[in-house]
Design an enzyme around this catalytic site. Structure first.
Site, PDB file in Angstrom:
ATOM      1  N   HIS A 265       0.862  -1.179   0.000  1.00 28.75           N
ATOM      2  CA  HIS A 265       0.000   0.000   0.000  1.00 28.75           C
ATOM      3  C   HIS A 265       0.897   1.228   0.000  1.00 28.75           C
ATOM      4  O   HIS A 265       1.653   1.464   0.952  1.00 28.75           O
ATOM      5  CB  HIS A 265      -0.920   0.020   1.228  1.00 28.75           C
ATOM      6  CG  HIS A 265      -1.837   1.205   1.261  1.00 28.75           C
ATOM      7  ND1 HIS A 265      -3.090   1.188   0.673  1.00 28.75           N
ATOM      8  CD2 HIS A 265      -1.676   2.444   1.786  1.00 28.75           C
ATOM      9  CE1 HIS A 265      -3.663   2.359   0.846  1.00 28.75           C
ATOM     10  NE2 HIS A 265      -2.825   3.150   1.519  1.00 28.75           N
ATOM     11  N   CYS A 266       0.821   2.003  -1.060  1.00 20.37           N
ATOM     12  CA  CYS A 266       1.691   3.165  -1.215  1.00 20.37           C
ATOM     13  C   CYS A 266       0.983   4.405  -0.666  1.00 20.37           C
ATOM     14  O   CYS A 266      -0.110   4.771  -1.128  1.00 20.37           O
ATOM     15  CB  CYS A 266       2.050   3.369  -2.694  1.00 20.37           C
ATOM     16  SG  CYS A 266       3.202   4.737  -2.967  1.00 20.37           S
ATOM     17  N   ILE A 267       1.597   5.041   0.313  1.00 17.34           N
ATOM     18  CA  ILE A 267       0.994   6.228   0.913  1.00 17.34           C
ATOM     19  C   ILE A 267       1.051   7.429  -0.025  1.00 17.34           C
ATOM     20  O   ILE A 267       0.232   8.351   0.083  1.00 17.34           O
ATOM     21  CB  ILE A 267       1.685   6.567   2.242  1.00 17.34           C
ATOM     22  CG1 ILE A 267       3.186   6.786   2.008  1.00 17.34           C
ATOM     23  CG2 ILE A 267       1.448   5.474   3.258  1.00 17.34           C
ATOM     24  CD1 ILE A 267       3.944   7.250   3.236  1.00 17.34           C
ATOM     25  N   SER A 271      -3.206   4.531  -2.310  1.00 14.75           N
ATOM     26  CA  SER A 271      -3.835   3.357  -2.915  1.00 14.75           C
ATOM     27  C   SER A 271      -2.854   2.198  -2.847  1.00 14.75           C
ATOM     28  O   SER A 271      -1.657   2.374  -2.572  1.00 14.75           O
ATOM     29  CB  SER A 271      -4.228   3.632  -4.367  1.00 14.75           C
ATOM     30  OG  SER A 271      -4.753   2.473  -4.986  1.00 14.75           O
TER      31      SER A 271
END
Length: 414
Positions: A265-267, A271
């Site tokens: 999960h990329c901040i 998303s």
């Protein structure tokens, strides 16, 4: 009688103290923490570390701004990036020591906010707004401060603008969705009917009919159950989503769904990165890094023309004599710090793809200590899906995007 007064609150409604007795899990006001924080403040006592974050979150919820149209709200997590970033950069341009302190403390503050929100497993727009506003603000300063100097040609301006536009287009493609696992018809049918079929006869009725339960033949499994069991053996059933997920899929507690071939999960994009958007995510990183490096090089050539690009960031005499040059130099340093962080992410992604390992699989393998890890944990080879360097990259580039799109709740661009 007005039944509306006795109507129980909806599960998604925000509730306060007087409604916590009805549904304690739905209370979102952190009233106990607020009361304790106020009491300690009035008594002059120091605050407990565990109370700071809940109080901060409650205050941010109270300070949400309503738009003029409808009930949409602007989250306060987007305000620090819009207000503090230009203020801190302009403050850092006043003196060398101020710039050193601010540019050193800024990554620490961002990391602190990341760990604070990561512990709550909640979505935040802070990092996405920070990334987008940093792009916009750096480009604005490039147009207003560097371009009037006459050191940048029209071709160089077009190159920087094209890189910025392509980065945003690739980001939009990445935000279209990581590829959430949707429940299949067989999975839904098996879940709803598994408890209603093939029940053993009651012990009393079996004894009355003269039948011994111990010698009853095993009932054959239905085709739907056979399909569900085969899928479960490959990928497993998610205990939260209640869906049979394919191999290499994982559940994201922040997005609230299972993602096909979940990487992480990329901040920075708010998303997940999965099967449907992994290639576009890698392209976004690459375009951003190339555009940022090229823009920083143009700024340093304009501000420090006598120095080479390798030494201009470390030694640029007379740059603080003019505020405009100092501001450009400070922004070049800020862009370099961001670029270094994302370059590290890109290197990790390239290594994982070369070994056909997702970031989630690498972290799980490191926790279980059943993997070969190379220096500093940068290279993690699980040896499960790897088929060689060329074959791994061919599989990644040919990875399909024809996956089920999530619902509107999961596909919001912010």
């Amino acid at each position: 009688m007005k039944w509306e007064k006795f109507k129980p609150p909806e599960p998604d409604d925000a509730m306060c103290c007087f409604e916590c007795d009805l549904d304690p899990h739905g209370c979102c006001c952190d009233c106990d923490d607020l009361d304790e924080a106020c009491s300690r403040c009035l008594k002059g006592e120091p605050q407990k570390p565990d109370c700071v974050l809940p109080v901060f979150g409650a205050v941010m919820d109270w300070l949400r701004l309503r738009l003029l149209s409808g009930d949409r709200r602007v989250e306060m997590s987007t305000v620090p990036a819009l207000v503090l970033l230009p203020m801190l950069l302009r403050l850092a341009a006043l003196h060398f020591l101020l710039g050193l302190v601010i540019l050193t403390a800024l990554p620490g503050l961002v990391l602190w906010y990341y760990y604070a929100t990561h512990r709550k497993k909640g979505r935040t727009l802070f990092f996405l707004s920070l990334a987008l506003f940093s792009l916009a603000y750096m480009y604005f300063l490039f147009i207003t401060e560097i371009l009037p100097r006459g050191d940048v040609s029209h071709l160089q301006l077009v190159t920087v603008t094209t890189g910025l536009v392509l980065t945003l287009i690739s980001l939009v493609r990445t935000k279209r969705g990581p590829g959430f696992v949707q429940p299949s018809l067989a999975d839904t049918h098996s879940t709803s009917t598994s408890t209603n079929h093939y029940q053993l006869p009651d012990k009393d009725s079996a004894s009355q009919n003269g039948v011994d339960q111990s010698v009853l033949p095993a009932l054959p499994a239905r085709p739907v159950e056979q399909q569900t069991q085969s899928l479960t053996a490959k990928g497993g059933r998610c205990p939260l989503c209640k869906v049979v997920r394919p191999p290499r899929a994982g559940h994201c507690r922040i997005c609230g769904g299972c993602v096909q071939r979940l990487d992480h999960h990329c901040i920075w994009i708010n998303s997940c990165v999965g099967q449907a958007n992994h290639r576009s995510f890698l392209l976004t990183l690459l375009l951003f890094l190339l555009t940022s490096l090229y823009g920083v090089s143009l700024v340093l050539r304009s501000v420090c023309p006598q120095q080479s690009l390798l030494t201009a960031l470390l030694y640029c005499p007379g740059v603080y004599s003019q505020y405009s040059s100092a501001l450009c130099f400070t922004c070049a340093w800020y862009s370099s710090i961001v670029t270094a962080g994302l370059l590290n992410l890109l290197v990790l992604q390239l290594i994982n793809i070369s070994y056909n390992v997702t970031e989630r699989e690498a972290q799980l393998a490191l926790r279980r200590k059943n993997v070969q890890s190379h220096p500093c944990g940068l290279v993690v080879d699980t040896g499960v899906y790897s088929r060689g360097f060329c074959q791994n990259w061919a599989e990644f580039l040919a990875m399909g995007e024809s996956v089920n799109r999530p619902s509107s709740i999961l596909t919001d661009l912010v």
